[in-house]
Design a protein around this motif. Sequence first.
Motif, PDB file in Angstrom:
ATOM      1  N   LYS A   3       0.821  -1.215   0.000  1.00 14.52           N
ATOM      2  CA  LYS A   3       0.000   0.000   0.000  1.00 14.52           C
ATOM      3  C   LYS A   3       0.854   1.265   0.000  1.00 14.52           C
ATOM      4  CE  LYS A   3      -3.420   2.456   2.797  1.00 14.52           C
ATOM      5  NZ  LYS A   3      -4.246   2.413   4.015  1.00 14.52           N
ATOM      6  N   ASP A   4       1.913   1.294   0.803  1.00 19.11           N
ATOM      7  CA  ASP A   4       2.744   2.495   0.906  1.00 19.11           C
ATOM      8  C   ASP A   4       3.364   2.861  -0.437  1.00 19.11           C
ATOM      9  OD1 ASP A   4       2.166   2.742   3.567  1.00 19.11           O
ATOM     10  OD2 ASP A   4       3.975   1.719   4.261  1.00 19.11           O
ATOM     11  N   LYS A   5       3.783   1.848  -1.183  1.00 15.95           N
ATOM     12  CA  LYS A   5       4.394   2.128  -2.486  1.00 15.95           C
ATOM     13  C   LYS A   5       3.353   2.663  -3.457  1.00 15.95           C
ATOM     14  CE  LYS A   5       7.392   0.335  -6.099  1.00 15.95           C
ATOM     15  NZ  LYS A   5       8.222  -0.787  -6.593  1.00 15.95           N
ATOM     16  N   LEU A   6       2.141   2.106  -3.417  1.00 13.07           N
ATOM     17  CA  LEU A   6       1.075   2.592  -4.296  1.00 13.07           C
ATOM     18  C   LEU A   6       0.724   4.043  -3.986  1.00 13.07           C
ATOM     19  CD1 LEU A   6      -1.305  -0.496  -4.429  1.00 13.07           C
ATOM     20  CD2 LEU A   6       0.122   0.375  -6.276  1.00 13.07           C
ATOM     21  N   ILE A   7       0.677   4.385  -2.699  1.00 16.44           N
ATOM     22  CA  ILE A   7       0.403   5.776  -2.309  1.00 16.44           C
ATOM     23  C   ILE A   7       1.508   6.690  -2.822  1.00 16.44           C
ATOM     24  CG2 ILE A   7       0.228   7.347  -0.339  1.00 16.44           C
ATOM     25  CD1 ILE A   7      -1.145   5.116   1.210  1.00 16.44           C
ATOM     26  N   TYR A   8       2.744   6.238  -2.685  1.00 14.93           N
ATOM     27  CA  TYR A   8       3.880   7.039  -3.177  1.00 14.93           C
ATOM     28  C   TYR A   8       3.761   7.267  -4.683  1.00 14.93           C
ATOM     29  CZ  TYR A   8       8.542   8.315  -4.703  1.00 14.93           C
ATOM     30  OH  TYR A   8       9.595   8.961  -5.306  1.00 14.93           O
ATOM     31  N   ALA A  10       1.077   7.229  -6.589  1.00  9.69           N
ATOM     32  CA  ALA A  10      -0.056   8.106  -6.909  1.00  9.69           C
ATOM     33  C   ALA A  10       0.251   9.567  -6.624  1.00  9.69           C
ATOM     34  CB  ALA A  10      -1.293   7.672  -6.143  1.00  9.69           C
ATOM     35  N   LYS A  11       0.997   9.829  -5.558  1.00  9.72           N
ATOM     36  CA  LYS A  11       1.256  11.206  -5.145  1.00  9.72           C
ATOM     37  C   LYS A  11       2.575  11.764  -5.675  1.00  9.72           C
ATOM     38  CE  LYS A  11      -1.557  10.979  -0.960  1.00  9.72           C
ATOM     39  NZ  LYS A  11      -1.624  11.212   0.511  1.00  9.72           N
ATOM     40  N   ASN A  12       3.430  10.887  -6.184  1.00  4.81           N
ATOM     41  CA  ASN A  12       4.740  11.330  -6.677  1.00  4.81           C
ATOM     42  C   ASN A  12       5.041  10.668  -8.015  1.00  4.81           C
ATOM     43  OD1 ASN A  12       5.928  12.723  -4.021  1.00  4.81           O
ATOM     44  ND2 ASN A  12       5.015  10.761  -3.422  1.00  4.81           N
ATOM     45  N   THR A  13       4.091  10.770  -8.935  1.00  2.69           N
ATOM     46  CA  THR A  13       4.209  10.044 -10.195  1.00  2.69           C
ATOM     47  C   THR A  13       5.431  10.468 -11.001  1.00  2.69           C
ATOM     48  OG1 THR A  13       1.794   9.915 -10.246  1.00  2.69           O
ATOM     49  CG2 THR A  13       2.965   9.343 -12.263  1.00  2.69           C
ATOM     50  N   SER A  14       5.721  11.758 -11.024  1.00  2.00           N
ATOM     51  CA  SER A  14       6.876  12.242 -11.787  1.00  2.00           C
ATOM     52  C   SER A  14       8.175  11.645 -11.245  1.00  2.00           C
ATOM     53  CB  SER A  14       6.947  13.772 -11.742  1.00  2.00           C
ATOM     54  OG  SER A  14       5.836  14.336 -12.390  1.00  2.00           O
ATOM     55  N   ASN A  15       8.313  11.636  -9.912  1.00  2.00           N
ATOM     56  CA  ASN A  15       9.512  11.050  -9.302  1.00  2.00           C
ATOM     57  C   ASN A  15       9.588   9.553  -9.569  1.00  2.00           C
ATOM     58  OD1 ASN A  15      10.252  13.526  -8.259  1.00  2.00           O
ATOM     59  ND2 ASN A  15       9.315  13.167  -6.276  1.00  2.00           N
ATOM     60  N   TYR A  16       8.431   8.893  -9.515  1.00  2.00           N
ATOM     61  CA  TYR A  16       8.396   7.452  -9.770  1.00  2.00           C
ATOM     62  C   TYR A  16       8.853   7.144 -11.198  1.00  2.00           C
ATOM     63  CZ  TYR A  16       6.410   2.925 -11.001  1.00  2.00           C
ATOM     64  OH  TYR A  16       6.235   1.652 -11.474  1.00  2.00           O
ATOM     65  N   GLN A  77       0.852  -0.097 -15.403  1.00  2.00           N
ATOM     66  CA  GLN A  77       0.070  -0.939 -14.494  1.00  2.00           C
ATOM     67  C   GLN A  77       0.239  -0.490 -13.050  1.00  2.00           C
ATOM     68  OE1 GLN A  77       0.727  -5.147 -14.925  1.00  2.00           O
ATOM     69  NE2 GLN A  77      -0.611  -5.680 -13.218  1.00  2.00           N
ATOM     70  N   ASP A  78       1.464  -0.147 -12.660  1.00  2.00           N
ATOM     71  CA  ASP A  78       1.708   0.333 -11.297  1.00  2.00           C
ATOM     72  C   ASP A  78       0.925   1.616 -11.015  1.00  2.00           C
ATOM     73  OD1 ASP A  78       3.384  -1.766 -10.787  1.00  2.00           O
ATOM     74  OD2 ASP A  78       5.241  -0.639 -11.051  1.00  2.00           O
ATOM     75  N   ILE A  79       0.980   2.555 -11.970  1.00  2.00           N
ATOM     76  CA  ILE A  79       0.292   3.837 -11.787  1.00  2.00           C
ATOM     77  C   ILE A  79      -1.218   3.622 -11.747  1.00  2.00           C
ATOM     78  CG2 ILE A  79      -0.166   6.091 -12.840  1.00  2.00           C
ATOM     79  CD1 ILE A  79       2.673   6.010 -13.980  1.00  2.00           C
ATOM     80  N   SER A  80      -1.717   2.757 -12.625  1.00  2.00           N
ATOM     81  CA  SER A  80      -3.158   2.466 -12.656  1.00  2.00           C
ATOM     82  C   SER A  80      -3.625   1.869 -11.336  1.00  2.00           C
ATOM     83  CB  SER A  80      -3.464   1.506 -13.810  1.00  2.00           C
ATOM     84  OG  SER A  80      -4.837   1.202 -13.851  1.00  2.00           O
ATOM     85  N   GLU A  81      -2.876   0.927 -10.795  1.00  2.00           N
ATOM     86  CA  GLU A  81      -3.241   0.309  -9.520  1.00  2.00           C
ATOM     87  C   GLU A  81      -3.203   1.337  -8.389  1.00  2.00           C
ATOM     88  OE1 GLU A  81      -4.380  -2.784  -8.862  1.00  2.00           O
ATOM     89  OE2 GLU A  81      -4.469  -2.969 -11.042  1.00  2.00           O
ATOM     90  N   ALA A  82      -2.224   2.235  -8.450  1.00  2.00           N
ATOM     91  CA  ALA A  82      -2.108   3.264  -7.417  1.00  2.00           C
ATOM     92  C   ALA A  82      -3.314   4.190  -7.427  1.00  2.00           C
ATOM     93  CB  ALA A  82      -0.823   4.065  -7.621  1.00  2.00           C
ATOM     94  N   LYS A  83      -3.767   4.575  -8.618  1.00  2.00           N
ATOM     95  CA  LYS A  83      -4.910   5.470  -8.724  1.00  2.00           C
ATOM     96  C   LYS A  83      -6.194   4.795  -8.246  1.00  2.00           C
ATOM     97  CE  LYS A  83      -3.977   6.603 -13.066  1.00  2.00           C
ATOM     98  NZ  LYS A  83      -4.029   7.280 -14.392  1.00  2.00           N
ATOM     99  N   LYS A  84      -6.353   3.517  -8.563  1.00  2.00           N
ATOM    100  CA  LYS A  84      -7.535   2.781  -8.110  1.00  2.00           C
ATOM    101  C   LYS A  84      -7.555   2.688  -6.585  1.00  2.00           C
ATOM    102  CE  LYS A  84      -7.675  -0.093 -12.261  1.00  2.00           C
ATOM    103  NZ  LYS A  84      -7.410  -1.446 -12.810  1.00  2.00           N
ATOM    104  N   MET A  85      -6.384   2.447  -6.007  1.00  2.00           N
ATOM    105  CA  MET A  85      -6.319   2.321  -4.555  1.00  2.00           C
ATOM    106  C   MET A  85      -6.677   3.635  -3.869  1.00  2.00           C
ATOM    107  SD  MET A  85      -3.277   1.737  -1.914  1.00  2.00           S
ATOM    108  CE  MET A  85      -3.232   3.503  -1.862  1.00  2.00           C
ATOM    109  N   ILE A  86      -6.166   4.751  -4.402  1.00  2.00           N
ATOM    110  CA  ILE A  86      -6.471   6.064  -3.827  1.00  2.00           C
ATOM    111  C   ILE A  86      -7.963   6.357  -3.946  1.00  2.00           C
ATOM    112  CG2 ILE A  86      -6.120   8.547  -4.070  1.00  2.00           C
ATOM    113  CD1 ILE A  86      -3.780   7.148  -2.796  1.00  2.00           C
ATOM    114  N   LEU A  87      -8.563   6.011  -5.083  1.00  2.00           N
ATOM    115  CA  LEU A  87     -10.006   6.222  -5.287  1.00  2.00           C
ATOM    116  C   LEU A  87     -10.809   5.493  -4.215  1.00  2.00           C
ATOM    117  CD1 LEU A  87     -12.483   7.094  -7.103  1.00  2.00           C
ATOM    118  CD2 LEU A  87     -12.260   4.813  -8.134  1.00  2.00           C
ATOM    119  N   LEU A  88     -10.515   4.219  -4.013  1.00  2.00           N
ATOM    120  CA  LEU A  88     -11.281   3.432  -3.045  1.00  2.00           C
ATOM    121  C   LEU A  88     -10.983   3.857  -1.607  1.00  2.00           C
ATOM    122  CD1 LEU A  88     -11.172  -0.116  -4.655  1.00  2.00           C
ATOM    123  CD2 LEU A  88     -13.059   1.519  -4.621  1.00  2.00           C
TER     124      LEU A  88
END
Length: 263
Positions: A3-8, A10-16, A77-88
């Motif tokens: 979860k922590d990586k997905l949050i990172y 979603a919130k730091n996509t450019s850095n990722y 896929q990583d970014i998509s999963e991160a956005k879905k997690m933040i939405l829910l």
Amino acid sequence: MDKDKLIYIAKNTSNYLETSSKTLDSRLEKVKITEEEKEDIVAEKTIKTVLDKGLSLFGPVGDAISTILNWNSEVNQDISEAKKMILLEQYFNKADEYEVALISLKDFLINPQGNTLFNKILRIIDDSPPDEELMQHLSSALKTIINSKNFEELFNQHKYALAQIERLTPQALTIISDYKKWPPIKLNAVTAFGPKVTSDWYSEFTNVYCQLKGISDEHKYKRIMHSVRELQNQSFIEAYNGPNDMAYCQLTHVGKDLIPYIS
């Protein structure tokens, strides 16, 4: 992925993406393209050259293309999963009771119309970079739709509302949701049809609205002006002449239809 990586992500996509690009560099370093192949491609600058030489599917150029596409698929896929997690996560944060929200979400997803609407929301998310403002609006829409229960009867209504949300920028949606705080505006030159103002007023509205919000950043000011103009041109909001030579903006029926979904 935790979860922590997905949050990172979603919130730091450019850095990722910047960090992930280093793995792409290392992969590409393992793919060797001859100088002759490089010169042919650069000189011709056409896909036909690549195809004629059989480089698109086989050999080093094909390996490079596959490497880039595979990397992009993994990152996407990583970014998509991160956005879905933040939405829910935001959906559950808006709920009064977690267990009720969970059961309601399950009932929503196993309903054919509900599942279609949920995937429509996911497509809106996937078509945009991670945006906290957009996530807030879409999580509100998700909660409103789920709480309505009658997914079959209200399917077309919900589908229409999501289509309107998809048309607008996150900033424009925020301006609509803030409609109760819209200030009156002073217009110097006015063209009107009856009480309705038919000339452009987005510049004056933006100026007063940004003053009210304490917004002085030039870039944000321009984004807001673009959004207000977008809302005026697409008939989500309109202005009417009022007392004391002031004009007052209000939502059209299309704009009002969005309020339950984004507020």
